[in-house]
Each structure stands twice: as structure tokens, then as C-alpha cells.
Scaffold this motif. Structure first.
Motif, mmCIF file in Angstrom:
data_model
loop_
_atom_site.group_PDB
_atom_site.id
_atom_site.type_symbol
_atom_site.label_atom_id
_atom_site.label_comp_id
_atom_site.label_asym_id
_atom_site.label_seq_id
_atom_site.Cartn_x
_atom_site.Cartn_y
_atom_site.Cartn_z
ATOM 1 N N TYR A 337 2.902 -7.318 7.521
ATOM 2 C CA TYR A 337 3.677 -6.126 7.875
ATOM 3 C C TYR A 337 4.928 -6.553 8.653
ATOM 4 N N TYR A 338 6.103 -6.338 8.047
ATOM 5 C CA TYR A 338 7.365 -6.675 8.706
ATOM 6 C C TYR A 338 8.039 -5.397 9.209
ATOM 7 N N PRO A 339 8.543 -5.383 10.447
ATOM 8 C CA PRO A 339 9.190 -4.180 10.982
ATOM 9 C C PRO A 339 10.559 -3.956 10.357
ATOM 10 N N ALA A 340 11.160 -2.815 10.700
ATOM 11 C CA ALA A 340 12.482 -2.457 10.168
ATOM 12 C C ALA A 340 13.509 -3.521 10.534
ATOM 13 N N ASN A 343 12.562 -6.716 7.176
ATOM 14 C CA ASN A 343 11.715 -6.544 5.994
ATOM 15 C C ASN A 343 12.388 -6.967 4.697
ATOM 16 N N ILE A 344 13.608 -7.522 4.779
ATOM 17 C CA ILE A 344 14.340 -7.915 3.583
ATOM 18 C C ILE A 344 14.094 -9.401 3.309
ATOM 19 N N ARG A 345 14.051 -9.740 2.015
ATOM 20 C CA ARG A 345 13.837 -11.123 1.573
ATOM 21 C C ARG A 345 12.529 -11.692 2.146
ATOM 22 N N LYS A 346 11.463 -10.883 2.011
ATOM 23 C CA LYS A 346 10.138 -11.290 2.480
ATOM 24 C C LYS A 346 9.179 -11.271 1.291
ATOM 25 N N LEU A 347 8.985 -12.431 0.676
ATOM 26 C CA LEU A 347 8.114 -12.512 -0.493
ATOM 27 C C LEU A 347 6.646 -12.325 -0.132
#
Length: 374
Positions: A337-340, A343-347
Motif C-alpha cells: 500500500y503506497y500513500p498519495a 503511488n506512481i511507478r510502483k510495480l
């Protein structure tokens, strides 16, 4: 013997020879004087030329000496400036070192304080866990006492899924206890009684990253988290439910910009653990892409400690979480879970290829099941 000259002729000859000899001597002396004068004149001229050359060389030496003295003076001034600058920099370095020492002392003080606070928090956590354990035991005892004192009607204690609760007249969404056939113990699950006539059993929820989904095969089998919050219901429970009757699957997706997408499957089933909780899907529709983005038909479930995908790279370790990866696949709703704004470029995040692409980590997801003919 020859005859001798007469005295008168001898005197005449001597008188004639003397003047010529004198003239020759004077001519020779004149020539020597002239030669000496020419030699002296030549020497004087040569000396004068040498003197002029020496004068020119002396002048050049003086000029060179003056230039060298000027350069030395400039170099001395530059050296003085550099020495001053070096002194200033040395002073600044000393100041920075002093500040750094002060900061290091503060950091050490803060670390010591934080360690003390952390130790205190751990102690509090242990006390709370012990208290919670005692309270849980007390609650369990009360539940057993209540069950023994006033047992519920049989039909209210043996609901296997949320659809049965809905048919029995339950209208409020919330956590209910399900008695799934062949499951070793009752299972608490969240029932959605409002969406599309209700009766949905929630099998997965991601909303805020409060629960880690980096779990083992056993944990994904049994389930983890709390039904009222982020959780995974458990592969064994889902297998038993979807094996007794045809079930439908509803997948809800939410991105960080507020956009939502929906994936519906008319048929959804999980195989047994011996079958590696193999996925069976049919009849896709919805707004989460023109075609299904979940997984291929017949894909096995994989976790970090149980690799059953079709990729040498071990998708569960590389992409994290447990999922039906196949060859790392088009989706993984159990990723990190990546926060705002992170969260981009997260494979290895929470992804659904046909909704926001292969490397966009979503804000929230929900997976719900209910009997297909509900």
C-alpha cells in the motif's frame, strides 16, 4: 781574386745607398704605424659595438628584472589574499564543526529520548496486549455463558454466508459470524447488505495500509486482519463457499483522484488447497477495462513462501503479497500500500492494469462474493 773597386766609386755607391735605405725604413715604419692605427681603429670599433651590445643586454636585463619584480609583487599580493581566504575558510570550517558537534549531541539526546519513549511504548503495548488477552478470554467466557443460558435458534446460528443472512431478513451491513460447512471453526466476515440488493460477503478490503498483506501461504489460507477493516477472509473459507454452489465476484477499485471502476464476474470459484486454490472465472463485465484484468483462467495462488506461478522470477517475492500471478499478470490487489504522491511507478503496489496501468498503485479495493442466483 776579383779586383777591388776604387775608393771613389765605393764612396759614391755608399752615398747613393744610404738615402734609399732610409726611405725604405721610413716607409716600413709608416706602414707599420698605419697598420697599427688600422688595427687600433678596428679594435676600437669592435669594442664600441661590444659596448653597445652589452648596454642593450643590460637594458633588457633591467627590463626583465623589473617585470619579474612586478610579478613577484603581484604573486605576493595574491598569496596574501589566498592566505586571508584560507584563514576565513578555516574559521568557517571550525564554526561548522562546532555546530555539527552541537547537532550531534542534540541528535544523540533525541535518540536516547526516543529510545526511552519507545521502550515505554513497548511496555505499554505489552500491558495492553496482556489486558486485551484477559478481556478476550473474559468475552469468550461470557459468550459461552450466554450461549449456554439462551441459545440462539438453530437457523440463526448456522448461516454460511451473508446471502443467507440477507434472505433471513438481516438488513444492516456489519460483521457477522458465519458457520461455513467443513471449516474448522466459525468465521467472522463483513456483510454488505446495501450494494446491489446486498447479500455480499466481503473477502478482501484495502483502504488505508493499516494491515500488511506481505503474508505466508498459511496466513492467506486462514485469513488475516479484522473484518471491519482491512483484511483477507481466507482462501480455505472462500474455497468451501464457492465449491458448494455457483458464486459471483464483484471487484471494486478506487484511485487517488477519486475515480472508481468495477469488475463483475458471473462465475467465481477457488479450488482446494491441494489444487493450490486454483482460480476459475467466467463472464466478465464492468468498467475496469474492456477485458478481464484479474488473472487467467486456471491460475494458481502464490505467496512469498509458496511459489506456484509460471515465471522464473518468483512474482510473489518480486511484486509482493499473495495473488494469482501466472507470469506476474495484469493485477495484484494484495501488493504494497503506497500513500498519495508516492503511488506512481510502483510495480509492486496495488495495481489493475486495465484501470490505471501496470505501475499505478490504487487507493482502495474491495472483493465481494455472493451466490450467482441471488
Amino acid at each position: 781574386m776579383g779586383a777591388s773597386l776604387p775608393p771613389s766609386l765605393s764612396s759614391y755607391i755608399q752615398a747613393s745607398v744610404r738615402p734609399e735605405a732610409a726611405q725604405l725604413q721610413r716607409a716600413a715604419a709608416h706602414n707599420r704605424t698605419t697598420t697599427m692605427l688600422e688595427i687600433g681603429s678596428s679594435l676600437l670599433n669592435h669594442t664600441a659595438q661590444q659596448t653597445r651590445k652589452l648596454t642593450d643586454v643590460e637594458a633588457q636585463v633591467l627590463n626583465q628584472t623589473s617585470r619579474i619584480e612586478l610579478q613577484l609583487l603581484e604573486t605576493s599580493l595574491s598569496t596574501s589574499k589566498l592566505e586571508k581566504q584560507l584563514q576565513l575558510q578555516t574559521n568557517e570550517i571550525h564554526k561548522l564543526q562546532n555546530r555539527n558537534n552541537v547537532l550531534e549531541l542534540r541528535v544523540l539526546e533525541m535518540e536516547s529520548k526516543q529510545q526511552a519513549e519507545l521502550a515505554g511504548m513497548r511496555s505499554d503495548k505489552e500491558r495492553l496486549q496482556r489486558l486485551l488477552s484477559r478481556q478476550s478470554g473474559a468475552v469468550a467466557e461470557l459468550e459461552r455463558a450466554l450461549a449456554a443460558a439462551a441459545p440462539l435458534p438453530r437457523d440463526e446460528r448456522l448461516f454460511q454466508d451473508c446471502a443467507e443472512l440477507r434472505r433471513a431478513g438481516v438488513r444492516a451491513s456489519g460483521v457477522y459470524t458465519l458457520h461455513i460447512a467443513n471449516l474448522s471453526e466459525p468465521k467472522k466476515a463483513f456483510c454488505d447488505m446495501e450494494t446491489e440488493r446486498g447479500g455480499w460477503t466481503v473477502i478482501q478490503l484495502r483502504a488505508n495500509g493499516s494491515v500488511s498483506f506481505q503474508r505466508t501461504w498459511k496466513e492467506y489460507k486462514q485469513g488475516f486482519g479484522e473484518p471491519a477493516g482491512e483484511h483477507w477472509l481466507g482462501n480455505e473459507a472462500v474455497h468451501l463457499l464457492t465449491s458448494r454452489a455457483p458464486y459471483a465476484l464483484r471487484v471494486e477499485l478506487l484511485d487517488w483522484e477519486g475515480a472508481q471502476a468495477l469488475a463483475l464476474y458471473e462465475r467465481f470459484q477457488l479450488g482446494s488447497e491441494r489444487q493450490l486454490y486454483r482460480l476459475a472465472l467466467q463472464g466478465y463485465s464492468g468498467t475496469a477495462g474492456q477485458q478481464s484484468g484479474m488473472a487467467l483462467q486456471g491460475t494458481n495462488f502464490s505467496t512469498r513462501d509458496a511459489d506456484h506461478d509460471n515465471c522464473l522470477c518468483k512474482c510473489a517475492q518480486m511484486l509482493s503479497g499473495g495473488w494469482w500471478f501466472d507470469a506476474c499478470g495484469l493485477s495484484n490487489l494484495n501488493g504494497i500500500y503506497y500513500p498519495a504522491r508516492h503511488n506512481i511507478r510502483k510495480l509492486n503496489g496495488i495495481r489493475w492494469h486495465h484501470f490505471q496501468g501496470p505501475s499505478y498503485s490504487l487507493k482502495g479495493t474491495r472483493m465481494l462474493i455472493r451466490p450467482a442466483g441471488f
